[in-house]
Design a protein around this motif. Structure first.
Motif, mmCIF file in Angstrom:
data_model
loop_
_atom_site.group_PDB
_atom_site.id
_atom_site.type_symbol
_atom_site.label_atom_id
_atom_site.label_comp_id
_atom_site.label_asym_id
_atom_site.label_seq_id
_atom_site.Cartn_x
_atom_site.Cartn_y
_atom_site.Cartn_z
ATOM 1 N N ARG A 71 3.302 4.356 -10.694
ATOM 2 C CA ARG A 71 2.695 5.624 -9.537
ATOM 3 C C ARG A 71 3.208 5.440 -8.111
ATOM 4 N N ALA A 72 3.898 3.997 -7.826
ATOM 5 C CA ALA A 72 3.859 4.519 -6.442
ATOM 6 C C ALA A 72 5.492 5.014 -6.183
ATOM 7 N N PHE A 73 6.518 5.006 -7.327
ATOM 8 C CA PHE A 73 8.021 5.626 -7.524
ATOM 9 C C PHE A 73 7.247 7.287 -6.628
ATOM 10 N N PHE A 74 6.187 8.233 -8.057
ATOM 11 C CA PHE A 74 6.038 9.085 -8.082
ATOM 12 C C PHE A 74 5.487 9.986 -6.785
ATOM 13 N N ASP A 75 4.541 8.367 -6.039
ATOM 14 C CA ASP A 75 3.873 8.787 -5.005
ATOM 15 C C ASP A 75 4.369 9.269 -3.792
ATOM 16 N N ALA A 76 5.622 8.593 -3.948
ATOM 17 C CA ALA A 76 5.992 8.560 -2.871
ATOM 18 C C ALA A 76 7.698 9.896 -2.508
ATOM 19 N N LEU A 77 7.565 10.899 -3.676
ATOM 20 C CA LEU A 77 7.948 11.698 -4.034
ATOM 21 C C LEU A 77 7.709 13.076 -2.874
ATOM 22 N N PRO A 78 8.234 14.208 -1.911
ATOM 23 C CA PRO A 78 7.405 15.224 -1.437
ATOM 24 C C PRO A 78 7.350 16.333 -2.353
ATOM 25 N N ARG A 79 8.112 16.210 -3.746
ATOM 26 C CA ARG A 79 7.508 17.283 -4.465
ATOM 27 C C ARG A 79 8.141 16.756 -5.497
ATOM 28 N N LEU A 80 7.828 17.850 -6.576
ATOM 29 C CA LEU A 80 8.294 17.514 -7.707
ATOM 30 C C LEU A 80 8.413 18.346 -9.000
ATOM 31 N N ASP A 81 9.644 18.858 -9.147
ATOM 32 C CA ASP A 81 9.297 20.181 -10.723
ATOM 33 C C ASP A 81 9.337 20.446 -12.049
ATOM 34 N N VAL A 82 10.136 19.234 -12.292
ATOM 35 C CA VAL A 82 10.904 18.722 -13.872
ATOM 36 C C VAL A 82 10.841 17.118 -13.625
ATOM 37 N N LEU A 83 10.011 17.211 -14.303
ATOM 38 C CA LEU A 83 10.429 15.490 -15.138
ATOM 39 C C LEU A 83 10.977 15.247 -17.017
ATOM 40 N N VAL A 84 11.684 14.247 -16.905
ATOM 41 C CA VAL A 84 12.343 14.581 -18.416
ATOM 42 C C VAL A 84 12.375 13.197 -18.473
ATOM 43 N N ASN A 85 11.192 13.555 -19.251
ATOM 44 C CA ASN A 85 11.204 12.230 -19.929
ATOM 45 C C ASN A 85 12.267 11.260 -21.098
ATOM 46 N N ASN A 86 13.148 10.765 -20.635
ATOM 47 C CA ASN A 86 14.579 10.446 -21.775
ATOM 48 C C ASN A 86 14.374 8.657 -22.034
ATOM 49 N N ALA A 87 14.246 8.574 -21.400
ATOM 50 C CA ALA A 87 14.225 6.843 -21.071
ATOM 51 C C ALA A 87 13.240 6.091 -22.418
ATOM 52 N N GLY A 88 14.326 4.752 -23.313
ATOM 53 C CA GLY A 88 13.524 4.641 -24.784
ATOM 54 C C GLY A 88 15.041 4.745 -25.365
#
Length: 260
Positions: A71-88
């Protein structure tokens, strides 16, 4: 094909901000490179940095199994257009060879961490009218001996993506890439050496394993304006699938042995 070419060539991802989880090697690195080559601002996040930096791809250390850190990582972003959930991922382990807690960790990594990241990114994605691309697996749609918990998690991931697409529409699109066998730097651990990889490749209708760039191109399509009306979908990236075992086991001849 004309629409796809127009959608990707017109710079629809140029200047967009993209996060690829687990984007430091293998499939994740292929996806990150594809977005960077398309002109996007790309950040890969994982527990460990890449062995070699990827051109045009930033890196942020992040344990995706730590919700407050995510949550802290994403809260610190100024903007986000695309999230790719690849980790696994998962080691090869039959069910009776490990306790339930160990299998639960596989499910956590492959199902709960994409949910955690998606929820943390939601506010950004809603404002940007962005999209989520889940990296699923053919293991979620067939028996997966030796990786049963992984297959169960990937089946759940497809279901999660469809529900997420319905709940978050129309502001956020959510889709899944259902990925088959990929030739990465770790392919030999799954299929053996060159002979093993070549033998497995012959079971795929297209005659080869996927490359990370194949998966990257498909992820790029789902995130681009060319897929503006695609949401809640599962796109198979598996080279035509796997040859059914019964075809090799059957003793009957060709179509002439059958009568209408």
């Amino acid at each position: 094909m004309e629409n796809l070419a127009r959608g990707t060539a017109d710079g629809s991802l140029r200047g967009r901000t993209v996060v690829v989880t687990g984007g430091t090697r293998g499939v994740g690195a292929g996806i990150a490179r594809a977005f960077a080559d398309a002109g996007a601002h790309v950040t890969a996040c994982a527990r460990r940095p890449p062995e070699r930096p990827l051109d045009g791809v930033g890196f942020t250390p992040l344990d995706l199994r730590d919700p407050p850190a995510v949550r802290a990582f994403f809260d610190a972003l100024p903007r986000l257009d695309v999230l790719v959930n690849n980790a696994g991922g998962t080691p090869h382990r039959r069910l009776a060879e490990a306790d339930a807690e160990r299998h639960a960790r596989v499910i956590e990594l492959n199902l709960l961490t994409p949910l955690t990241a998606s929820l943390a990114a939601y506010a950004h994605l809603r404002r940007a009218r962005g999209s989520v691309v889940m990296i699923g697996s053919v293991s979620g749609g067939r028996p997966s001996p030796g990786s049963a918990a992984y297959g169960a998690a990937k089946a759940g991931l497809e279901s999660l993506a469809r529900s997420m697409a319905a709940e978050w529409a129309p502001e956020v699109r959510v889709n899944t890439l259902v990925v088959g066998m990929v030739r990465t730097e770790l392919a030999h651990l799954h299929y053996g050496g060159r002979d093993g990889v070549d033998a497995v490749s012959r079971t795929v209708p297209l005659g080869r394993l996927a490359t990370p760039s194949d998966v990257g191109a498909a992820a790029l399509f789902l995130a681009s304006d060319a897929a503006a009306y695609v949401s809640g979908a599962s796109l198979l990236v598996h080279g035509g699938g796997e040859r059914p075992a019964f075809l090799d086991a059957a003793t009957a001849g060709g179509p002439s042995d059958q009568e209408d």
